[in-house]
Motif scaffolding. Sequence first.
Motif, PDB file in Angstrom:
ATOM      1  N   LYS A 199       0.731  -1.076   0.035  1.00 19.93           N
ATOM      2  CA  LYS A 199       0.044   0.221   0.279  1.00 19.93           C
ATOM      3  C   LYS A 199       1.259   1.338   0.015  1.00 19.93           C
ATOM      4  O   LYS A 199       1.868   1.442   0.953  1.00 19.93           O
ATOM      5  CB  LYS A 199      -0.685  -0.320   1.360  1.00 19.93           C
ATOM      6  CG  LYS A 199      -1.373   1.031   1.694  1.00 19.93           C
ATOM      7  CD  LYS A 199      -3.350   1.670   0.297  1.00 19.93           C
ATOM      8  CE  LYS A 199      -3.908   0.292   0.605  1.00 19.93           C
ATOM      9  NZ  LYS A 199      -5.174   0.910  -0.261  1.00 19.93           N
ATOM     10  N   ARG A 203      -4.254   3.688   4.992  1.00 19.74           N
ATOM     11  CA  ARG A 203      -5.388   2.420   4.215  1.00 19.74           C
ATOM     12  C   ARG A 203      -5.831   3.451   3.414  1.00 19.74           C
ATOM     13  O   ARG A 203      -6.909   2.978   3.002  1.00 19.74           O
ATOM     14  CB  ARG A 203      -5.843   2.329   6.019  1.00 19.74           C
ATOM     15  CG  ARG A 203      -5.445   1.482   6.392  1.00 19.74           C
ATOM     16  CD  ARG A 203      -5.640   0.831   7.964  1.00 19.74           C
ATOM     17  NE  ARG A 203      -5.274   1.812   8.997  1.00 19.74           N
ATOM     18  CZ  ARG A 203      -5.759   1.853   9.885  1.00 19.74           C
ATOM     19  NH1 ARG A 203      -6.673   0.455  10.821  1.00 19.74           N
ATOM     20  NH2 ARG A 203      -5.578   3.313  10.549  1.00 19.74           N
ATOM     21  N   SER A 272      -1.183  -4.179   3.321  1.00 16.64           N
ATOM     22  CA  SER A 272      -1.418  -2.638   3.905  1.00 16.64           C
ATOM     23  C   SER A 272      -1.873  -3.030   5.187  1.00 16.64           C
ATOM     24  O   SER A 272      -0.474  -3.661   5.608  1.00 16.64           O
ATOM     25  CB  SER A 272      -3.188  -2.732   3.676  1.00 16.64           C
ATOM     26  OG  SER A 272      -3.472  -1.201   3.647  1.00 16.64           O
ATOM     27  N   GLY A 274      -1.857  -0.802   9.640  1.00 17.86           N
ATOM     28  CA  GLY A 274      -3.511  -1.164  10.557  1.00 17.86           C
ATOM     29  C   GLY A 274      -3.103  -1.891  11.125  1.00 17.86           C
ATOM     30  O   GLY A 274      -2.509  -2.882  10.794  1.00 17.86           O
TER      31      GLY A 274
END
Length: 538
Positions: A199, A203, A272, A274
Amino acid sequence: MDLIPAPRGAQVQDDGEPFRLGAHTALAAGPGTGGTERWLRATVGAAYGLALPPGVSGAADTITLLVDDALAVEEYRLAVSGTGVEIRGGDAAGLFWGAQTLRQLLGPEAFRRAPVADGPPCIPQVTIEDAPRFAWRGFMLDVARHFMPKDVVLRCVDLLAAHKLNVLHLHLTDDQGWRIEIKRYPRLTEVGAWRTRTKVGLRDSPLWDERPHGGYYTQEDIREIVAYAAARHVAVVPEIDIPGHSQAAIAAYPELGNSDVVDTTALPVLTSWGVNPNVLAPTDTTLRFYENVLAEVVELFPSTFVHIGGDECPKGQWRESAAAQARIKELGLADEDALQSWFIRHFDTWLAARGRRLIGWDEILQGGLADGAAVSSWRGYAGGIAAARAGHDVVMCPEQHVYLDYRQDAGPDEPVPIAYVRTLEDVYRFEPVPSELTEDEARHVIGVQANCWTETMDSVRSVDYMTFPRLAAFAEVAWSRLPAPAGRDYRQFSARMHTHYRRLDALGVEYRPPSGPHPWQRRPGVLGRPIEGAPPIV
């Protein structure tokens, strides 16, 4: 003299003749000073094309190095006369910090790798007496999110040493990658060190870098990094995340995950960012696996502390897992928070039996903290205050002050803007010891640390931009005994930074200019997550 970090005391003899280094300047190294002797020849000697041959202590045209047990640990005394230089250190580390100050006194040319200056450098007659405020003066480099090759880590060690910082915390494992060779478990690097794509931005960004990304350090690389850092009096603290931030390990060894609630065989290395729900299963298999991992880690890293993460561990899978619930019942635990505490306590005991100490992010306070554990307080001051009051050692690294991935300005040109604006002045005004602590409690604040998370930093150039010059301000907070934040003279610090920027230029550091980013330092169109209305600096 524009020294950074500022020394405890300096007396300049304005009417004295300066000392000039030249072709005949010798280096006299007393017992226990060989490391600094070699470093001076390799840096200052190379910068000025000087041999610095062995000399006699106290002789004219000589730099004399001495270990003096009348001085405290890491303390030094540097005295420059018209005929020579004497550096005394309370130990080898103190002597080395004195040599770093000498390098700054010589001028920015002393930070280059080959001679560029016209004529020999000179130093004013001065006596400097100095010692650090904190024993732990740390910097965390996240190499899990974006891998940084070994030469970048070695360069980082040199930059820390140049600022009298003495701990490099290497964030080696996370959901997005496993970065250290473990010989018993080769799939950790065969599988866990590589992700299919990445990514770009945080996000909410729609952008992807479709190139595979990865890398890891062999055990020989780690030994080299540790030895290189030790020669510069920098301790390397490894972080192996337990029980959250572990999807890269689960992707390599699916039996580590909660397979009764998710198909762990289908989990890839995360692409990604998070907080991630896929966490370790609370099984004996997991315990034995990480004991075996840590057995190799402690053989590679001689540091007293081993960081086990412990942060951002969602409990959802444990609530849904029949196996996890059975484990809670079997152990007589109250809930899932207590289950995480059980994980942490297990490895605290395991490390203590091997002469090491566990340190983790402040979430390890949840469910009760293991007796010997120390806390990295990142979610503000509260975790550190609670830990210190309970008698636990604390490293203060609150995100609101010293997260160097946070944006440096509110302007539109800042690359991948994240969270609060934290300027150079904001970092300079950071006070690590909360006023709420008593004198006895405050002694448990053993140090401070700046953290560099690399989700949005995919190169050493981007790390340079986000880290500097703020790390110079942080170094002064960590080393110097500054007044309370409101009384700190930022204007005077900024004036010293004019010279320090030239040192950074000589070192090849691509810092953020005071006027804002160069065109090539911007990342237009890449979404971050800016937060307006930052909490006040207090």
